[in-house]
Design a protein around this motif. Structure first.
Motif, mmCIF file in Angstrom:
data_model
loop_
_atom_site.group_PDB
_atom_site.id
_atom_site.type_symbol
_atom_site.label_atom_id
_atom_site.label_comp_id
_atom_site.label_asym_id
_atom_site.label_seq_id
_atom_site.Cartn_x
_atom_site.Cartn_y
_atom_site.Cartn_z
ATOM 1 N N GLU A 132 -4.304 15.129 -8.511
ATOM 2 C CA GLU A 132 -5.801 15.641 -8.106
ATOM 3 C C GLU A 132 -6.701 15.470 -6.756
ATOM 4 N N SER A 133 -7.167 14.287 -6.799
ATOM 5 C CA SER A 133 -8.093 13.368 -6.016
ATOM 6 C C SER A 133 -7.292 13.325 -4.886
ATOM 7 N N ASP A 134 -5.785 12.903 -4.533
ATOM 8 C CA ASP A 134 -5.586 13.176 -3.741
ATOM 9 C C ASP A 134 -5.539 13.972 -2.499
ATOM 10 N N LYS A 135 -5.721 15.051 -3.339
ATOM 11 C CA LYS A 135 -5.979 17.052 -1.786
ATOM 12 C C LYS A 135 -4.600 16.689 -0.827
ATOM 13 N N LEU A 136 -3.313 16.400 -1.442
ATOM 14 C CA LEU A 136 -2.380 16.216 -0.548
ATOM 15 C C LEU A 136 -1.480 18.386 -0.746
ATOM 16 N N GLU A 137 -2.295 19.096 -1.496
ATOM 17 C CA GLU A 137 -1.393 19.746 -1.199
ATOM 18 C C GLU A 137 -1.872 20.426 0.255
ATOM 19 N N SER A 138 -0.157 21.347 0.265
ATOM 20 C CA SER A 138 0.173 22.063 2.129
ATOM 21 C C SER A 138 -0.988 22.650 2.236
ATOM 22 N N ALA A 139 -1.446 22.517 2.632
ATOM 23 C CA ALA A 139 -2.125 24.064 3.507
ATOM 24 C C ALA A 139 -1.489 25.771 2.923
ATOM 25 N N GLU A 140 -0.336 25.511 4.092
ATOM 26 C CA GLU A 140 0.857 26.352 4.172
ATOM 27 C C GLU A 140 1.170 26.900 2.901
ATOM 28 N N HIS A 141 1.489 26.568 1.699
ATOM 29 C CA HIS A 141 2.193 26.465 0.460
ATOM 30 C C HIS A 141 1.669 27.864 0.168
ATOM 31 N N PRO A 142 2.538 28.854 -0.331
ATOM 32 C CA PRO A 142 2.007 30.631 -0.788
ATOM 33 C C PRO A 142 1.049 29.341 -1.605
ATOM 34 N N LEU A 143 1.621 29.079 -2.526
ATOM 35 C CA LEU A 143 0.378 29.397 -4.057
ATOM 36 C C LEU A 143 -0.809 28.315 -3.647
ATOM 37 N N SER A 144 -0.569 27.875 -2.698
ATOM 38 C CA SER A 144 -1.907 26.457 -2.013
ATOM 39 C C SER A 144 -2.795 28.200 -1.780
ATOM 40 N N LYS A 145 -2.639 28.803 -0.793
ATOM 41 C CA LYS A 145 -3.006 29.682 -0.169
ATOM 42 C C LYS A 145 -3.647 30.536 -1.588
ATOM 43 N N ILE A 146 -3.165 31.034 -2.645
ATOM 44 C CA ILE A 146 -3.962 32.209 -3.754
ATOM 45 C C ILE A 146 -4.635 31.031 -4.075
ATOM 46 N N GLU A 147 -4.163 30.040 -4.837
ATOM 47 C CA GLU A 147 -5.336 29.498 -5.755
ATOM 48 C C GLU A 147 -6.747 29.546 -4.216
ATOM 49 N N TRP A 148 -6.191 28.890 -3.561
ATOM 50 C CA TRP A 148 -7.993 29.090 -2.287
ATOM 51 C C TRP A 148 -8.684 30.206 -2.761
ATOM 52 N N LEU A 149 -7.753 31.404 -2.529
ATOM 53 C CA LEU A 149 -8.252 32.636 -3.257
ATOM 54 C C LEU A 149 -9.144 33.245 -4.034
ATOM 55 N N PHE A 150 -7.947 32.265 -4.985
ATOM 56 C CA PHE A 150 -9.071 32.780 -6.339
ATOM 57 C C PHE A 150 -10.212 31.613 -6.430
ATOM 58 N N LYS A 151 -10.542 30.817 -5.713
ATOM 59 C CA LYS A 151 -11.528 29.830 -5.567
ATOM 60 C C LYS A 151 -13.124 30.009 -5.273
ATOM 61 N N GLN A 152 -12.354 30.942 -4.186
ATOM 62 C CA GLN A 152 -12.633 31.686 -3.488
ATOM 63 C C GLN A 152 -14.539 32.304 -3.827
ATOM 64 N N SER A 153 -13.820 33.138 -5.351
ATOM 65 C CA SER A 153 -14.915 34.580 -5.387
ATOM 66 C C SER A 153 -15.979 33.906 -6.175
ATOM 67 N N ASN A 154 -17.086 34.540 -5.939
ATOM 68 C CA ASN A 154 -17.957 33.818 -6.865
ATOM 69 C C ASN A 154 -18.797 35.422 -8.389
ATOM 70 N N SER A 155 -17.065 35.594 -8.705
ATOM 71 C CA SER A 155 -17.627 36.916 -9.680
ATOM 72 C C SER A 155 -16.803 35.806 -10.557
ATOM 73 N N PHE A 156 -16.983 34.144 -10.380
ATOM 74 C CA PHE A 156 -15.600 33.825 -11.666
ATOM 75 C C PHE A 156 -15.119 32.416 -11.588
ATOM 76 N N ASP A 157 -15.220 31.796 -12.795
ATOM 77 C CA ASP A 157 -14.761 30.575 -12.345
ATOM 78 C C ASP A 157 -13.426 30.272 -12.376
ATOM 79 N N THR A 158 -13.000 29.105 -11.940
ATOM 80 C CA THR A 158 -11.397 29.705 -11.403
ATOM 81 C C THR A 158 -10.576 27.225 -11.998
ATOM 82 N N THR A 159 -9.757 27.258 -13.069
ATOM 83 C CA THR A 159 -9.259 25.846 -13.093
ATOM 84 C C THR A 159 -7.865 26.660 -12.344
ATOM 85 N N VAL A 160 -7.518 25.633 -12.137
ATOM 86 C CA VAL A 160 -5.902 25.795 -11.570
ATOM 87 C C VAL A 160 -5.232 24.553 -12.478
ATOM 88 N N ILE A 161 -3.667 25.167 -13.342
ATOM 89 C CA ILE A 161 -2.888 24.325 -14.032
ATOM 90 C C ILE A 161 -2.248 23.776 -13.071
#
Length: 282
Positions: A132-161
């Motif tokens: 996880e700490s390598d931060k190698l996930e592809s920014a262009e992968h649709p799942l990476s983009k969706i992960e980012w959307l959830f993490k940007q919210s200030n209304s709730f905390d997000t854990t990604v599995i």
């Protein structure tokens, strides 16, 4: 898992398929009240009558409520479905605008914590180990983009599995390459995880309130495709698939050290080659 803190908690599970339905059942067994969604009216009916639950679970089934939810058509009211503390997002949809619309709904709800079920496919093949700490996930992968959307919210905390390839029960790997299918890149290493371990880890993270973190979830061992799928096919008594090999196979090895350390977790199936497929564990 430590003593259950699930009793009385309200949890919504978006997606009631191969993983989501048994997850909902497990959460109910642990004492939670669960909202479970599906896009199918027929599937919803099966949740309502709980035909495949044992008697003890049927008694508890009043704690499971079924809903029709399609994130690509949120015109229907999802207020009741999102009336919970925790939301587990467990669908294969990769429609980014649909997820953005869903997040707007979540932000208007009582949801405090989101668990987004993603995939280690967000990582490219680097012919090495990925943590996880390598931060190698592809920014262009649709799942990476969706992960980012959830993490940007200030209304709730997000854990990604991020689960690796899912096996178990109806997903017997001995059936993955049938009808003349060829195993390509056969010398590449596999990254796999059994459903029992998936459920245990999801429940433990919720139980221990571990939020705003990312976890790679994968078994310990990484045989190559030819070794593993030949073994799985033989366990079913079927002819192994033909293999195509590359002189320089493209692969990645998913490191599971963080989830084991953070949760003090011991895998039920740490060695994928040691699973007794002949007993139909999978």
């Amino acid at each position: 898992m430590s003593v259950s803190k699930m009793i009385g908690r309200k949890i919504s599970v978006l997606g009631g398929g191969w993983l989501g339905y048994p997850l909902a059942q497990e959460l109910v067994q642990l004492g939670a009240s669960v909202n479970l969604s599906t896009r199918s009216q027929q599937r919803k009916h099966s949740f309502d009558i709980n035909t495949d639950m044992d008697t003890n679970t049927q008694i508890k089934a009043k704690a499971l409520s079924a809903f029709l939810v399609d994130i690509e058509n949120l015109s229907s009211d999802v207020t009741d479905f999102l009336n919970a503390e925790v939301l587990v997002v467990n669908i294969t949809n990769k429609n980014i605008p649909a997820f953005a619309a869903l997040i707007e709904k979540i932000e208007q709800s009582p949801i405090k914590h989101v668990m987004f079920i993603s995939s280690t496919s967000v990582y490219p093949d680097n012919n090495g180990v990925i943590s996880e700490s390598d931060k190698l996930e592809s920014a262009e992968h649709p799942l990476s983009k969706i992960e980012w959307l959830f993490k940007q919210s200030n209304s709730f905390d997000t854990t990604v599995i991020r689960f690796s390839g899912l096996i178990g029960y109806e997903r017997h790997p001995g059936r993955f390459f049938r009808n003349g299918k060829t195993i390509k890149n056969a010398q590449a290493k596999v990254n796999l995880i059994h459903r029992d371990d998936c459920l245990n880890i999801i429940c433990q993270i919720i139980n221990e309130d571990i939020w705003s973190e990312d976890f790679n979830v994968c078994s310990d061992t990484h045989p190559n495709k030819q070794e593993f799928y030949t073994h799985a096919a033989k366990s079913l008594g079927v002819e192994p698939a033909q293999c195509e090999t590359n002189s320089t196979p493209a692969f990645k090895v998913i490191d599971n050290a963080k989830v084991k350390a953070r949760l003090n977790y011991q895998f039920v199936y740490p060695d994928v080659m040691a699973i007794d497929f002949s007993r139909d564990v999978c």
